[in-house]
Design a protein around this motif. Structure first.
Motif, PDB file in Angstrom:
ATOM      1  N   SER A  20       5.685 -10.549  -2.486  1.00 10.01           N
ATOM      2  CA  SER A  20       4.977  -9.364  -2.006  1.00 10.01           C
ATOM      3  C   SER A  20       3.530  -9.659  -1.630  1.00 10.01           C
ATOM      4  CB  SER A  20       5.018  -8.260  -3.062  1.00 10.01           C
ATOM      5  OG  SER A  20       4.312  -8.668  -4.222  1.00 10.01           O
ATOM      6  N   ARG A  57       5.384  -4.575  -0.623  1.00 11.33           N
ATOM      7  CA  ARG A  57       4.726  -4.981   0.638  1.00 11.33           C
ATOM      8  C   ARG A  57       4.147  -3.776   1.362  1.00 11.33           C
ATOM      9  NH1 ARG A  57       9.427  -9.189   2.611  1.00 11.33           N
ATOM     10  NH2 ARG A  57       8.771 -10.950   1.311  1.00 11.33           N
ATOM     11  N   GLU A  58       4.858  -2.663   1.326  1.00 13.90           N
ATOM     12  CA  GLU A  58       4.364  -1.446   1.972  1.00 13.90           C
ATOM     13  C   GLU A  58       3.122  -0.924   1.246  1.00 13.90           C
ATOM     14  OE1 GLU A  58       4.249   1.810   4.718  1.00 13.90           O
ATOM     15  OE2 GLU A  58       4.861  -0.285   4.755  1.00 13.90           O
ATOM     16  N   ARG A  60       1.002  -2.769  -0.385  1.00 12.98           N
ATOM     17  CA  ARG A  60      -0.074  -3.703  -0.008  1.00 12.98           C
ATOM     18  C   ARG A  60      -0.603  -3.365   1.386  1.00 12.98           C
ATOM     19  NH1 ARG A  60       2.022  -9.078   1.129  1.00 12.98           N
ATOM     20  NH2 ARG A  60       1.867  -8.362   3.258  1.00 12.98           N
ATOM     21  N   ARG A  61       0.306  -3.104   2.334  1.00 15.13           N
ATOM     22  CA  ARG A  61      -0.106  -2.778   3.696  1.00 15.13           C
ATOM     23  C   ARG A  61      -0.930  -1.486   3.731  1.00 15.13           C
ATOM     24  NH1 ARG A  61       0.733   0.307   7.844  1.00 15.13           N
ATOM     25  NH2 ARG A  61       2.304   1.616   6.856  1.00 15.13           N
TER      26      ARG A  61
END
Length: 146
Positions: A20, A57-58, A60-61
């Motif tokens: 991630s 990951r989302e 983090r984005r």
């Protein structure tokens, strides 16, 4: 052996952190906040699935690229879950409307046949029985008289 699906908890925290792009402590924080809820082993170790990695990951984005704080992300995720439930409900209701539309059309067809039968009844106004095999007409008459 079963195939590993996107909901199969297989990744330990260090691997999930690497996949991630986040620190393991950050993953623990997200777990505590309820943003990502990995499964637990009998020894209480966290096991992340592929869906969890996508969610991480989302997060983090959204935090790094969009500047959204964790409370905002929690709210976004809540809205996304609600939207998904509502999409399912809309699909269910569309199916129901389709079935009701079909039933209404069938009922209208039976009513039209009944009207034709009534117009074609004897001159004295007596009703003639429906032709043999016309159970739908008999059923419709029963509905109309009930």
């Amino acid at each position: 052996m079963d195939a590993v699906g996107e909901d199969t908890p297989v990744y330990v925290i260090s691997v999930a952190a690497e996949l991630s792009g986040l620190h393991p402590q950050t993953l623990r924080t997200y777990d505590r906040l309820g943003l990502v809820c990995p499964k637990r082993t009998s020894g209480r170790g966290r096991r992340y699935c592929a869906r969890d990695i996508v969610t991480l990951r989302e997060i983090r984005r959204l935090t790094q690229e969009e500047g959204i704080n964790l409370a905002g992300i929690r709210y976004i995720f809540t809205l996304e879950r609600e939207a998904e439930l509502l999409r399912g409900e809309v699909g269910r209701l569309r199916g129901l409307v389709g079935r009701l539309r079909d039933e209404l059309e069938s009922t209208r067809a039976v009513a039209a046949r009944l009207a034709r039968l009534r117009r074609g009844s004897g001159q004295d106004g007596a009703r003639t029985p429906p032709p043999a095999g016309r159970a739908d007409v008999v059923l419709a008459r029963r509905r109309l008289t009930d």
